[in-house]
Design a protein around this motif. Sequence first.
Motif, PDB file in Angstrom:
ATOM      1  N   ARG A 101       0.828  -1.226   0.000  1.00 55.92           N
ATOM      2  CA  ARG A 101       0.000   0.000   0.000  1.00 55.92           C
ATOM      3  C   ARG A 101       0.855   1.266   0.000  1.00 55.92           C
ATOM      4  N   ASP A 102       1.935   1.213  -0.767  1.00 51.48           N
ATOM      5  CA  ASP A 102       2.853   2.350  -0.864  1.00 51.48           C
ATOM      6  C   ASP A 102       2.839   2.888  -2.295  1.00 51.48           C
ATOM      7  N   GLN A 103       1.647   3.288  -2.751  1.00 52.04           N
ATOM      8  CA  GLN A 103       1.512   3.822  -4.100  1.00 52.04           C
ATOM      9  C   GLN A 103       2.329   5.094  -4.291  1.00 52.04           C
ATOM     10  N   ALA A 104       2.537   5.837  -3.211  1.00 48.64           N
ATOM     11  CA  ALA A 104       3.342   7.056  -3.305  1.00 48.64           C
ATOM     12  C   ALA A 104       4.757   6.735  -3.782  1.00 48.64           C
ATOM     13  N   ALA A 105       5.245   5.548  -3.450  1.00 49.27           N
ATOM     14  CA  ALA A 105       6.589   5.154  -3.882  1.00 49.27           C
ATOM     15  C   ALA A 105       6.649   5.024  -5.397  1.00 49.27           C
ATOM     16  N   VAL A 106       5.581   4.548  -5.994  1.00 48.02           N
ATOM     17  CA  VAL A 106       5.537   4.428  -7.454  1.00 48.02           C
ATOM     18  C   VAL A 106       5.607   5.829  -8.062  1.00 48.02           C
ATOM     19  N   GLY A 107       4.826   6.751  -7.513  1.00 47.35           N
ATOM     20  CA  GLY A 107       4.867   8.138  -7.983  1.00 47.35           C
ATOM     21  C   GLY A 107       6.240   8.752  -7.814  1.00 47.35           C
ATOM     22  N   ALA A 108       6.868   8.491  -6.675  1.00 48.03           N
ATOM     23  CA  ALA A 108       8.203   9.041  -6.420  1.00 48.03           C
ATOM     24  C   ALA A 108       9.216   8.467  -7.406  1.00 48.03           C
ATOM     25  N   GLY A 109       9.084   7.192  -7.725  1.00 52.11           N
ATOM     26  CA  GLY A 109       9.989   6.570  -8.691  1.00 52.11           C
ATOM     27  C   GLY A 109       9.872   7.208 -10.059  1.00 52.11           C
ATOM     28  N   PHE A 110       8.630   7.453 -10.484  1.00 55.94           N
ATOM     29  CA  PHE A 110       8.434   8.069 -11.796  1.00 55.94           C
ATOM     30  C   PHE A 110       8.793   9.553 -11.779  1.00 55.94           C
ATOM     31  N   GLU A 111       8.663  10.202 -10.629  1.00 52.75           N
ATOM     32  CA  GLU A 111       9.129  11.588 -10.512  1.00 52.75           C
ATOM     33  C   GLU A 111      10.644  11.629 -10.716  1.00 52.75           C
ATOM     34  N   TYR A 112      11.337  10.684 -10.134  1.00 51.62           N
ATOM     35  CA  TYR A 112      12.789  10.591 -10.314  1.00 51.62           C
ATOM     36  C   TYR A 112      13.133  10.344 -11.782  1.00 51.62           C
ATOM     37  N   LEU A 113      12.366   9.464 -12.433  1.00 51.00           N
ATOM     38  CA  LEU A 113      12.596   9.198 -13.849  1.00 51.00           C
ATOM     39  C   LEU A 113      12.382  10.471 -14.662  1.00 51.00           C
ATOM     40  N   GLY A 114      11.386  11.266 -14.299  1.00 49.23           N
ATOM     41  CA  GLY A 114      11.158  12.549 -14.975  1.00 49.23           C
ATOM     42  C   GLY A 114      12.352  13.481 -14.815  1.00 49.23           C
ATOM     43  N   LYS A 115      12.947  13.482 -13.635  1.00 46.67           N
ATOM     44  CA  LYS A 115      14.139  14.312 -13.405  1.00 46.67           C
ATOM     45  C   LYS A 115      15.298  13.838 -14.282  1.00 46.67           C
ATOM     46  N   LEU A 116      15.442  12.519 -14.390  1.00 46.70           N
ATOM     47  CA  LEU A 116      16.496  11.990 -15.263  1.00 46.70           C
ATOM     48  C   LEU A 116      16.242  12.388 -16.713  1.00 46.70           C
ATOM     49  N   ALA A 117      14.976  12.360 -17.112  1.00 49.48           N
ATOM     50  CA  ALA A 117      14.623  12.754 -18.477  1.00 49.48           C
ATOM     51  C   ALA A 117      14.986  14.219 -18.715  1.00 49.48           C
ATOM     52  N   MET A 118      14.748  15.067 -17.732  1.00 49.22           N
ATOM     53  CA  MET A 118      15.114  16.482 -17.865  1.00 49.22           C
ATOM     54  C   MET A 118      16.630  16.634 -17.951  1.00 49.22           C
ATOM     55  N   GLN A 119      17.365  15.833 -17.204  1.00 45.42           N
ATOM     56  CA  GLN A 119      18.827  15.888 -17.269  1.00 45.42           C
ATOM     57  C   GLN A 119      19.322  15.515 -18.661  1.00 45.42           C
ATOM     58  N   GLU A 120      18.631  14.578 -19.299  1.00 46.51           N
ATOM     59  CA  GLU A 120      18.990  14.204 -20.674  1.00 46.51           C
ATOM     60  C   GLU A 120      18.904  15.431 -21.581  1.00 46.51           C
ATOM     61  N   LEU A 121      17.831  16.195 -21.432  1.00 47.91           N
ATOM     62  CA  LEU A 121      17.660  17.382 -22.271  1.00 47.91           C
ATOM     63  C   LEU A 121      18.649  18.482 -21.885  1.00 47.91           C
ATOM     64  N   MET A 122      18.842  18.668 -20.597  1.00 47.87           N
ATOM     65  CA  MET A 122      19.711  19.746 -20.119  1.00 47.87           C
ATOM     66  C   MET A 122      21.174  19.509 -20.480  1.00 47.87           C
ATOM     67  N   SER A 123      21.542  18.264 -20.762  1.00 43.98           N
ATOM     68  CA  SER A 123      22.928  17.977 -21.104  1.00 43.98           C
ATOM     69  C   SER A 123      23.264  18.396 -22.538  1.00 43.98           C
ATOM     70  N   ASP A 124      22.250  18.751 -23.311  1.00 44.45           N
ATOM     71  CA  ASP A 124      22.479  19.207 -24.680  1.00 44.45           C
ATOM     72  C   ASP A 124      23.026  20.634 -24.654  1.00 44.45           C
ATOM     73  N   LYS A 125      24.074  20.884 -25.412  1.00 45.56           N
ATOM     74  CA  LYS A 125      24.713  22.207 -25.417  1.00 45.56           C
ATOM     75  C   LYS A 125      23.736  23.303 -25.847  1.00 45.56           C
ATOM     76  N   GLY A 126      22.917  23.028 -26.845  1.00 52.84           N
ATOM     77  CA  GLY A 126      21.955  24.033 -27.304  1.00 52.84           C
ATOM     78  C   GLY A 126      20.959  24.423 -26.218  1.00 52.84           C
ATOM     79  N   VAL A 127      20.515  23.436 -25.447  1.00 54.03           N
ATOM     80  CA  VAL A 127      19.578  23.710 -24.350  1.00 54.03           C
ATOM     81  C   VAL A 127      20.290  24.507 -23.258  1.00 54.03           C
ATOM     82  N   ALA A 128      21.478  24.085 -22.893  1.00 51.16           N
ATOM     83  CA  ALA A 128      22.240  24.795 -21.859  1.00 51.16           C
ATOM     84  C   ALA A 128      22.502  26.241 -22.284  1.00 51.16           C
ATOM     85  N   ASP A 129      22.896  26.426 -23.542  1.00 50.54           N
ATOM     86  CA  ASP A 129      23.124  27.783 -24.053  1.00 50.54           C
ATOM     87  C   ASP A 129      21.835  28.590 -24.045  1.00 50.54           C
ATOM     88  N   GLY A 130      20.721  27.931 -24.383  1.00 54.17           N
ATOM     89  CA  GLY A 130      19.427  28.606 -24.387  1.00 54.17           C
ATOM     90  C   GLY A 130      19.048  29.132 -23.012  1.00 54.17           C
TER      91      GLY A 130
END
Length: 147
Positions: A101-130
């Motif tokens: 009954r720890d559904q919040a853990a599933v949400g937290a896991g996917f929140e972390y995955l979302g952060k990793l996804a943002m890091q993928e985008l932020m690592s692009d030079k064009g995005v960082a320069d932007g």
Amino acid sequence: MMNKLMVMSGLMLSMGAGVVQAAPNHAEIISVCLADATSGKDRKDLSRFIFAVMAKHPAVGSIANISTTEARQIERTAGELYNRLFTQDCRQPIKAAINDRDQAAVGAGFEYLGKLAMQELMSDKGVADGFMDIVKYVDIDKIANEK
């Protein structure tokens, strides 16, 4: 004497003597599983999905041009990723969290995955320069001298 006691305690703990099993940290376990189970491409696909959904908001919709056909393909790709993660790659830790009954853990896991996804985008030079383009419009001297 106190140092010897601390060293002995550390040694005993490292060997597992007297260790009580704590409840699993489902959020951490799921986060690690999702991170390990996704590639850079998977995370970019997730970022595309998040962007496409955000583009539906009236405040930003006018600056995004996503066709209905493209939106459906982005949704399909993200759906396939979620299906794989929930039913194959991370099925066991997600199921364990839900059983506890720890559904919040599933949400937290996917929140972390979302952060990793943002890091993928932020690592692009064009995005960082932007992100640095805003500096042209920021009064650094005023901020630095503000009291």
